[in-house]
Design an enzyme around this catalytic site. Structure first.
Site, short mmCIF file in Angstrom:
data_model
loop_
_atom_site.label_atom_id
_atom_site.label_comp_id
_atom_site.label_asym_id
_atom_site.label_seq_id
_atom_site.Cartn_x
_atom_site.Cartn_y
_atom_site.Cartn_z
N ASN A 187 23.32 49.48 39.42
CA ASN A 187 24.71 49.69 39.08
C ASN A 187 25.29 48.55 38.22
OD1 ASN A 187 27.65 50.51 39.61
ND2 ASN A 187 27.54 48.55 40.67
N ALA A 188 24.66 47.39 38.30
CA ALA A 188 25.22 46.22 37.60
C ALA A 188 25.35 46.50 36.11
CB ALA A 188 24.33 45.01 37.82
N THR A 209 30.37 44.91 29.80
CA THR A 209 30.70 45.34 28.43
C THR A 209 30.98 44.11 27.57
OG1 THR A 209 33.01 45.59 29.10
CG2 THR A 209 31.68 47.60 29.01
N TYR A 254 26.58 48.71 24.28
CA TYR A 254 26.70 49.40 25.57
C TYR A 254 26.11 50.81 25.50
CZ TYR A 254 29.15 50.93 29.85
OH TYR A 254 29.47 51.41 31.09
N LYS A 281 22.96 52.17 27.65
CA LYS A 281 23.14 53.29 28.57
C LYS A 281 22.25 54.47 28.18
CE LYS A 281 26.13 51.47 31.44
NZ LYS A 281 25.69 51.15 32.82
N GLY A 321 32.28 58.96 33.47
CA GLY A 321 33.19 58.82 32.33
C GLY A 321 34.08 57.62 32.59
N ILE A 327 36.47 55.51 34.40
CA ILE A 327 37.00 55.36 35.74
C ILE A 327 37.95 54.16 35.73
CG2 ILE A 327 36.41 55.07 38.18
CD1 ILE A 327 34.99 57.42 37.31
#
Lengths: 182, 87
Positions: A3-4, A7, A68, A72, A99, A101
């Site tokens: 999860n880490a 940006t 980023y 991803k 998306g 959050i």
């Protein structure tokens, strides 16, 4: 749960090698670094779940996020390839691609960028708060009133409303995660 | 499940990470969060979560550093047992 993530948003023109490397290493290399430590054990036990947190921007790209988005998208490839290798050993590898959050990562984006570059691309009810998190004060979001009202809501500090989310896998309790935890 | 499973959540104290961690705990997992070594608020986060009924083991791990990841995971089971009883 890989999860880490971080940006370092800026246009490609302004982006330095360090900005690129920081995001690629933290967001993508970390998936290798951590998964590598546990995969053999999962395969040996015949059970394991790896969940990589990617992003909608890994597929659609985003202004100011060449680093980023690349990282991803890399997570998607990593996930799919590894899933093929270990599926028969009882190990699943999946990606969740949220998306926008209402976390600090998103609220740190300047308002003019949100308003001009991001919000216009989101058709309905974007940017929920991660369910159950506290986040910045009064960050729980509004149902049909949308993101602009949410920003207003922030300023007015009204009591929070808990509402539906389009990001169901993260936000709705009755929705199961994409991976079964059986 | 016969044995309680462990869920490791990197960036487990972050915006999404906190929600993921608490959800995994709710689902019956023993949760281990990792956080950036530069995170100075980990203690208050852990205390905060403890007040909400969540006892998480937490370790500083630089996920960019392969060796740090290896070390953290290798040493984990014993440390998790030990730490999670004290939290």
């Amino acid at each position: 749960m890989n999860n880490a993530g971080i940006t370092r948003d800026m246009t490609f023109k302004k982006m330095t090698k360090a900005d690129w490397d920081a995001v690629m290493r933290t967001n993508l290399d970390s998936c290798f670094n951590m998964t590598k430590q546990v995969m053999d054990g999962m395969v040996d036990r015949g059970w394991g779940r790896v969940i990589n947190v990617s992003s909608v921007n890994g597929q659609k790209g985003a202004f100011g996020q060449t680093n980023y988005s690349a990282a991803k998208a890399g997570i998607h490839g990593f996930t799919k390839a590894l899933a093929l290798e270990v599926a028969r050993k009882g190990v699943t590898v999946n990606t969740i691609s949220p998306g926008y959050i209402g976390t600090k990562m998103v609220t740190a984006i300047p308002k003019e960028i949100l308003d001009s570059k991001i919000l216009p691309q989101i058709p309905v009810e974007p940017a929920r708060q991660a369910r159950g998190s506290r986040g910045p004060d009064h960050l729980s979001l509004l149902g049909r009133s949308g993101f602009r009202h949410w920003r207003q809501h922030l300023h007015q500090r009204r009591p929070a409303h808990v509402l539906r989310s389009r990001l169901r896998s993260v936000a709705l309790p009755e929705e199961r995660w994409k991976t079964s935890f059986g | 499940m016969a044995q309680q499973r462990i869920a490791v959540v990197t960036g487990g104290m972050g915006g999404l990470g906190e929600t993921i961690s608490t959800k995994m705990a709710d689902a019956g997992y023993r949760v281990v969060v990792t956080y950036s070594p530069s995170n100075t608020k980990y203690k208050s986060w852990l205390e905060d979560l403890k007040k909400r009924g969540y006892s998480f083991a937490a370790f500083p791990v630089d996920v960019v550093d392969y060796d740090a990841c290896a070390q953290a995971v290798r040493g984990d089971p014993e440390r998790v047992r030990r730490r999670s009883t004290s939290w």
